[in-house]
Design an enzyme around this catalytic site. Structure first.
Site, PDB file in Angstrom:
ATOM      1  N   TYR A   4       0.843  -1.207   0.000  1.00  0.00           N
ATOM      2  CA  TYR A   4       0.000   0.000   0.000  1.00  0.00           C
ATOM      3  C   TYR A   4       0.877   1.256   0.000  1.00  0.00           C
ATOM      4  O   TYR A   4       0.652   2.179  -0.789  1.00  0.00           O
ATOM      5  CB  TYR A   4      -0.931  -0.010   1.217  1.00  0.00           C
ATOM      6  CG  TYR A   4      -1.988   1.074   1.172  1.00  0.00           C
ATOM      7  CD1 TYR A   4      -3.090   0.953   0.322  1.00  0.00           C
ATOM      8  CD2 TYR A   4      -1.887   2.224   1.954  1.00  0.00           C
ATOM      9  CE1 TYR A   4      -4.072   1.943   0.274  1.00  0.00           C
ATOM     10  CE2 TYR A   4      -2.861   3.215   1.914  1.00  0.00           C
ATOM     11  CZ  TYR A   4      -3.952   3.073   1.071  1.00  0.00           C
ATOM     12  OH  TYR A   4      -4.911   4.052   1.017  1.00  0.00           O
ATOM     13  N   LYS A  26       1.031   4.112  -2.988  1.00  0.00           N
ATOM     14  CA  LYS A  26       0.586   5.497  -2.800  1.00  0.00           C
ATOM     15  C   LYS A  26       1.725   6.501  -3.008  1.00  0.00           C
ATOM     16  O   LYS A  26       1.493   7.622  -3.452  1.00  0.00           O
ATOM     17  CB  LYS A  26      -0.072   5.658  -1.425  1.00  0.00           C
ATOM     18  CG  LYS A  26      -1.398   4.885  -1.301  1.00  0.00           C
ATOM     19  CD  LYS A  26      -2.418   5.336  -2.365  1.00  0.00           C
ATOM     20  CE  LYS A  26      -3.779   4.669  -2.210  1.00  0.00           C
ATOM     21  NZ  LYS A  26      -4.758   5.099  -3.223  1.00  0.00           N
TER      22      LYS A  26
HETATM   23  N1  LIG Z   1     -10.406   5.552   3.828  1.00  0.00           N
HETATM   24  C1  LIG Z   1      -9.210   6.001   4.159  1.00  0.00           C
HETATM   25  O1  LIG Z   1      -8.880   6.174   5.349  1.00  0.00           O
HETATM   26  C2  LIG Z   1      -8.216   6.360   3.072  1.00  0.00           C
HETATM   27  C3  LIG Z   1      -7.080   7.112   3.430  1.00  0.00           C
HETATM   28  C4  LIG Z   1      -6.179   7.485   2.434  1.00  0.00           C
HETATM   29  C5  LIG Z   1      -6.408   7.154   1.118  1.00  0.00           C
HETATM   30  N2  LIG Z   1      -7.517   6.419   0.787  1.00  0.00           N
HETATM   31  C6  LIG Z   1      -7.718   6.122  -0.635  1.00  0.00           C
HETATM   32  O2  LIG Z   1      -8.938   6.721  -1.045  1.00  0.00           O
HETATM   33  C7  LIG Z   1      -9.489   6.009  -2.158  1.00  0.00           C
HETATM   34  C8  LIG Z   1     -10.933   5.692  -1.903  1.00  0.00           C
HETATM   35  O3  LIG Z   1     -10.999   4.838  -0.790  1.00  0.00           O
HETATM   36  P1  LIG Z   1     -12.292   4.620   0.115  1.00  0.00           P
HETATM   37  O4  LIG Z   1     -11.812   4.735   1.500  1.00  0.00           O
HETATM   38  O5  LIG Z   1     -13.419   5.439  -0.363  1.00  0.00           O
HETATM   39  O6  LIG Z   1     -12.518   3.056  -0.187  1.00  0.00           O
HETATM   40  P2  LIG Z   1     -13.841   2.159  -0.374  1.00  0.00           P
HETATM   41  O7  LIG Z   1     -13.388   0.758  -0.134  1.00  0.00           O
HETATM   42  O8  LIG Z   1     -14.964   2.697   0.417  1.00  0.00           O
HETATM   43  O9  LIG Z   1     -14.160   2.349  -1.936  1.00  0.00           O
HETATM   44  C9  LIG Z   1     -13.278   1.894  -2.927  1.00  0.00           C
HETATM   45  C10 LIG Z   1     -14.103   1.544  -4.170  1.00  0.00           C
HETATM   46  O10 LIG Z   1     -13.168   1.148  -5.186  1.00  0.00           O
HETATM   47  C11 LIG Z   1     -13.761   0.054  -5.903  1.00  0.00           C
HETATM   48  N3  LIG Z   1     -12.706  -0.729  -6.560  1.00  0.00           N
HETATM   49  C12 LIG Z   1     -11.819  -1.579  -5.987  1.00  0.00           C
HETATM   50  N4  LIG Z   1     -11.066  -2.169  -6.924  1.00  0.00           N
HETATM   51  C13 LIG Z   1     -11.467  -1.675  -8.122  1.00  0.00           C
HETATM   52  C14 LIG Z   1     -11.072  -1.908  -9.462  1.00  0.00           C
HETATM   53  N5  LIG Z   1     -10.111  -2.797  -9.756  1.00  0.00           N
HETATM   54  N6  LIG Z   1     -11.694  -1.231 -10.443  1.00  0.00           N
HETATM   55  C15 LIG Z   1     -12.686  -0.349 -10.156  1.00  0.00           C
HETATM   56  N7  LIG Z   1     -13.130  -0.106  -8.917  1.00  0.00           N
HETATM   57  C16 LIG Z   1     -12.517  -0.755  -7.908  1.00  0.00           C
HETATM   58  C17 LIG Z   1     -14.476  -0.754  -4.821  1.00  0.00           C
HETATM   59  O11 LIG Z   1     -15.456  -1.631  -5.367  1.00  0.00           O
HETATM   60  C18 LIG Z   1     -15.063   0.357  -3.954  1.00  0.00           C
HETATM   61  O12 LIG Z   1     -16.375   0.698  -4.377  1.00  0.00           O
HETATM   62  C19 LIG Z   1      -8.580   4.777  -2.336  1.00  0.00           C
HETATM   63  O13 LIG Z   1      -7.648   5.036  -3.362  1.00  0.00           O
HETATM   64  C20 LIG Z   1      -7.876   4.663  -0.995  1.00  0.00           C
HETATM   65  O14 LIG Z   1      -6.644   4.007  -1.085  1.00  0.00           O
HETATM   66  C21 LIG Z   1      -8.417   6.007   1.731  1.00  0.00           C
END
Ligand SMILES: NC(=O)c1ccc[n+]([C@@H]2O[C@H](COP(=O)([O-])OP(=O)(O)OC[C@H]3O[C@@H](n4cnc5c(N)ncnc54)[C@H](O)[C@@H]3O)[C@@H](O)[C@H]2O)c1
Length: 256
Positions: A155, A159
């Site tokens: 991860y 990132k």
């Molecule tokens: N939630 C956190 O604390 C956090 C912190 C920093 C960064 N992020 C990043 O933010 C972004 C959104 O995350 P989130 O927390 O909303 O996650 P989430 O799990 O709620 O949503 C992620 C979505 O991506 C979709 N997905 C996964 N693999 C896929 C693929 N191969 N093709 C198309 N869609 C796909 C999933 O079905 C899901 O609907 C991500 O890139 C995550 O790494 C999240």
């Protein structure tokens, strides 16, 4: 509130969390939104939950698969004829494992969605933006794009890579009318983070006690940042990595 009236916005990972919030934010501002997810029924649920569901269409895509991405972007262009903003938001978390416990299969799973995904999506959308002479891309990185420990090896590497991809795309396309930026959220209350860190658990209290803002970020706050970065108000913002983490990186400790 900056209007997106008549613009076409593509959001990946639109079936959940921040992607779902982005679809809501951009449609509320007048954009047509292509809500992309690997899980079509979740993308559909996002669209059906909108106050103006006619402003968005769900599309199925696997961002890690070049063929799937190509077919999906073709369908979006067939539907609306242009793409003004691409939000590369889809991502997956790893199991917080160190390198020697990370299998090559797990490494490839995480890297293919989190880093190859934004590359493939950008590669498919950029020719359309070049034709238009204008466009914007927002890549979702993380505080894990700056520091270790927010995830495992895969991860964190993915990132950091997203920030590098953002800078290189800026170098290649900034002068051609395409602005590229990344967003770096901290702990945000979405299904990606919450299954392991239940809001009511002591673990949760410990996590948030290390964040100066003393709370989780809301996905809607990330969506508002995306709306700023994608708009003309951010016309001079190129190649940046915008941190929205409640101040966590000031201490640079893993909130979890
Ligand atoms: N939630 C956190 O604390 C956090 C912190 C920093 C960064 N992020 C990043 O933010 C972004 C959104 O995350 P989130 O927390 O909303 O996650 P989430 O799990 O709620 O949503 C992620 C979505 O991506 C979709 N997905 C996964 N693999 C896929 C693929 N191969 N093709 C198309 N869609 C796909 C999933 O079905 C899901 O609907 C991500 O890139 C995550 O790494 C999240």
């Amino acid at each position: 509130m900056k209007s997106y009236t008549g613009q076409v916005v593509v959001v990946t990972g639109a079936g959940s969390g921040m992607g779902r919030a982005m679809v809501g934010e951009f449609t509320a501002r007048g954009a047509y939104v292509a809500a992309l997810d690997i899980n079509l029924s979740k993308a559909r649920e996002t669209v059906e939950g909108l106050s103006s569901p006619k402003m968005a269409d769900p599309f199925e895509v696997d961002v890690a698969d070049a063929q799937s991405v190509g077919a999906c972007i073709e369908a979006v262009i067939d539907r609306w004829g242009r793409i003004d903003l691409l939000c590369n938001n889809a991502g997956v978390l790893d199991a917080h494992t160190p390198a020697h416990e990370t299998s090559p299969v797990e490494w490839n799973r995480v890297l293919s969605v989190n880093l190859t995904g934004p590359f493939l999506m950008s590669r498919a959308v950029i020719p359309q933006m070049l034709k238009q002479g204008k466009g914007a891309i927002i890549n979702t990185s993380s505080t894990s794009g700056f520091s270790a420990a927010g995830g495992g090896t895969a991860y964190t590497a993915s990132k950091h890579g997203v920030i590098g991809l953002t800078r290189q795309l800026t170098f290649e396309y900034g002068a051609l009318g395409i602005r590229v930026n990344s967003i770096c959220p901290g702990a945000t209350a979405t299904p990606l983070a919450l299954p392991q860190h239940n809001e009511a658990s002591p673990d949760m209290d410990l996590a948030i006690s290390k964040v100066p803002a003393r709370r989780w970020c809301r996905p809607e706050e990330i969506a508002k940042l995306a709306a700023f970065l994608g708009s003309d108000d951010a016309d001079y913002v190129h190649g940046s990595a915008y941190v929205m983490d409640g101040g966590w990186l000031t201490g640079a400790r893993d909130p979890f």
